[in-house]
Design a protein around this motif. Structure first.
Motif, PDB file in Angstrom:
ATOM      1  N   THR A 122      30.901  15.056   3.778  1.00  0.00           N
ATOM      2  CA  THR A 122      32.357  15.026   3.808  1.00  0.00           C
ATOM      3  C   THR A 122      32.879  15.448   5.184  1.00  0.00           C
ATOM      4  N   GLY A 123      33.702  14.584   5.776  1.00  0.00           N
ATOM      5  CA  GLY A 123      34.315  14.886   7.058  1.00  0.00           C
ATOM      6  C   GLY A 123      33.433  14.671   8.269  1.00  0.00           C
ATOM      7  N   ARG A 124      32.192  14.227   8.066  1.00  0.00           N
ATOM      8  CA  ARG A 124      31.266  14.104   9.196  1.00  0.00           C
ATOM      9  C   ARG A 124      31.414  12.767   9.903  1.00  0.00           C
ATOM     10  N   GLN A 125      31.322  12.820  11.230  1.00  0.00           N
ATOM     11  CA  GLN A 125      31.130  11.609  12.021  1.00  0.00           C
ATOM     12  C   GLN A 125      29.639  11.326  12.072  1.00  0.00           C
ATOM     13  N   VAL A 126      29.266  10.090  11.795  1.00  0.00           N
ATOM     14  CA  VAL A 126      27.856   9.728  11.730  1.00  0.00           C
ATOM     15  C   VAL A 126      27.579   8.605  12.725  1.00  0.00           C
ATOM     16  N   TYR A 127      26.480   8.763  13.468  1.00  0.00           N
ATOM     17  CA  TYR A 127      26.030   7.746  14.421  1.00  0.00           C
ATOM     18  C   TYR A 127      24.697   7.188  13.929  1.00  0.00           C
TER      19      TYR A 127
END
Length: 211
Positions: A122-127
């Motif tokens: 939740t709320g994470r930026q993922v690459y």
């Protein structure tokens, strides 16, 4: 869905050497890391930051720090591992998770065989790191998997993409907060769903052929 193609002479040069069938695995691995670092520079333009107070040798000032929770980098096994060093060189404080996905040779559908990720994104930026966006099936399933865990937005870094795979992602991920960062959009897929002109099987060229 946004698609960004890096327009830089060093990106074009390194990609040209990667395409060459005579480039050896050690050089291929090194150039992949370097190319991913260049692509990561573009991919992280929207990384979330916040002001931080610091003290320099001269005075106090306000600088910029990565906002919590820190970004999560997810290479798709196995070829995505060859991109990890180049990405973490630019984002050393990012956490790293793993997704094991492969394409079924007959159906061309993506199969998840392993994962090591936080239960709650939740709320994470993922690459997401995956060198080849061919049919789009593997990347599509990876993106859906991460959004199901609560990821806020996802940026995928790929070396190459085929127009067919990009269109499939556009059709199936409409309305999702997804960015694709590429070194090149190639001509097409061939009858075996390989990118043309492409660079061959990225995993094999990184690590050798597994029988």
């Amino acid at each position: 869905m946004r698609v960004l193609v890096a327009d830089h002479p060093l990106v074009a040069h390194k990609l040209t050497v990667l395409r060459d069938k005579n480039t050896t695995s050690p050089i291929f691995r090194l150039l992949t890391e370097e190319l991913v670092t260049l692509l990561a520079y573009e991919a992280t333009r929207d990384v979330r930051v916040e002001p931080v107070n610091i003290e320099t040798p001269v005075t106090t000032t306000v600088g910029t720090g990565l906002r919590k929770p820190t970004p999560l980098v997810v290479p798709i096994l196995r070829a995505g591992l060859g991109m990890l060093e180049g990405m973490t060189r630019l984002l050393p404080t990012a956490e790293v998770g793993f997704l094991g996905m492969e394409r079924h040779e007959q159906t061309l559908e993506a199969i998840t065989y392993a994962e090591r990720l936080p239960d709650d994104l939740t709320g994470r930026q993922v690459y997401v790191l995956d060198p080849m966006l061919a049919t789009g099936g593997t990347l599509r399933e990876a993106i859906k998997f991460l959004f199901a865990r609560g990821a806020a937005d996802i940026t995928c870094i790929c070396l190459l993409a085929a127009p067919e795979g990009l269109q499939k992602l556009r059709d199936e991920l409409e309305g999702k907060n997804v960015t694709i960062v590429l070194a090149s959009i190639d001509e097409k897929l061939d009858e075996n769903a390989y990118i043309v002109p492409g660079l061959g099987d990225a995993g094999d060229r990184l690590y050798g052929v597994v029988h």
